[in-house]
Design an enzyme around this catalytic site. Sequence first.
Site, PDB file in Angstrom:
ATOM      1  N   THR A 253       0.814  -1.215   0.000  1.00 43.18           N
ATOM      2  CA  THR A 253       0.000   0.000   0.000  1.00 43.18           C
ATOM      3  C   THR A 253       0.849   1.268   0.000  1.00 43.18           C
ATOM      4  O   THR A 253       0.315   2.367  -0.104  1.00 43.18           O
ATOM      5  CB  THR A 253      -0.916   0.026   1.231  1.00 43.18           C
ATOM      6  OG1 THR A 253      -0.104  -0.060   2.414  1.00 43.18           O
ATOM      7  CG2 THR A 253      -1.884  -1.145   1.203  1.00 43.18           C
ATOM      8  N   HIS A 270      12.224  -5.876   1.538  1.00 42.32           N
ATOM      9  CA  HIS A 270      11.012  -6.686   1.627  1.00 42.32           C
ATOM     10  C   HIS A 270      10.897  -7.613   0.422  1.00 42.32           C
ATOM     11  O   HIS A 270      10.517  -8.778   0.551  1.00 42.32           O
ATOM     12  CB  HIS A 270       9.781  -5.781   1.712  1.00 42.32           C
ATOM     13  CG  HIS A 270       9.519  -5.241   3.087  1.00 42.32           C
ATOM     14  ND1 HIS A 270       8.409  -5.565   3.820  1.00 42.32           N
ATOM     15  CD2 HIS A 270      10.251  -4.408   3.869  1.00 42.32           C
ATOM     16  CE1 HIS A 270       8.451  -4.950   4.991  1.00 42.32           C
ATOM     17  NE2 HIS A 270       9.563  -4.241   5.034  1.00 42.32           N
TER      18      HIS A 270
END
Length: 399
Positions: A253, A270
């Site tokens: 997001t 990530h």
Amino acid sequence: MELTLLGTGAPDGLPRPDCPCAACATARGARARAATALLVDDALLLDLTPGAALAAARAGHSLTGVRQVLLTHPHDGPAVEVPAGLPTAGRVPDGRELTLISGHRVRAVPMDSPGTGYEVTSPEGARLLYLPPGGAPAGVADTRHPYDMVLADVTGRPDALARLRAAGGVGATTDVVAVHLDHGVPPGPELDRRLAAAGARAVPDGTTLIVGEYHEVPDVPRRTLVTGGARSGKSLEAERRLETFPEVVYVATGGTRAGDAEWAARVSLHRERRPGSWRTEETCDLVPLLGRAGPPLLIDCLSLWLTDAMDRVGAWDDDTWARRGERELRERVAELVAAVRATRRTVVAVTNEVGAGIVPADAGSRRFRDELGRLNAAFADECEHVLYVVAGQPLVLRG
């Protein structure tokens, strides 16, 4: 088919000899684990380990009836004394099948690392798959029927379970038992919780299981919320909960931020941590994703979703907030919460806890803190499982 686990630990056992780590210090008594070895119907021994004969005796069995001893991986260290009357240990070439005098059929399964997996079929047709430490099947073909039981290095190679699920080898009723447990895994209830998230379980050394007998498979929560402070390990914990699934949609997001090198480094970290089979979608439009059928969703994170939502309704301006912003934000949050309640997908969402510190000095920051607290509470109400991560340690709040 009766299976006795003479050991369930890594090749060096647990605790490791002369290891001062916290995990080894607490691995005493019932928590201690010898190197993994399996006794099948008192006729087949998979992996010959030190003390196997004594371990069998403690479990109420004997090795005198063993007709075949097979090794799954190279055994380093001092030579293991072979109990009297036990056949010489060996390995079956990859892809070859061996039929024992007891009626069991054993097929060697190729691995993607040194070692051999074994598929064992009983005379009655029950099927188990045993994988070596650190090993995953190489080039798994579609499996016609799921195995009744799979014993694998679930904590060390979660992708092995993901491959088997993708190929149909692990189904809803497959009993997945974690073996080769090392000091890198948490002890006690935390190990049980982590394995349950993968639909697996651990059992003590000496346990006898019946392959093909009904056993309640751990229920994987369909909706999970993981919360915590900055750098608490919450994203890593969320990823762990889905690492044994063959397909996952990672919903980022936060998007991209041009010219922000520090943000780019976070995003890169990530991505490198996620399995290659996962797909990434950069969006804050969560409601349509939750409404569609598909693989599990990992949403990281709700606090960035809220930032975007507050941008869209003009929540940072006091006049706009008072006129329409607050009402419009409530509507957006209610729509998201309703979508979470109705979704059929497995969902793991990450959020931040920001209300435990000092009161922010400006109205906009206070507004964000308050709205994130409300969003977290409403989202958590719709989740079967809620975790709070502190210093890398997950605490179970629900489920």
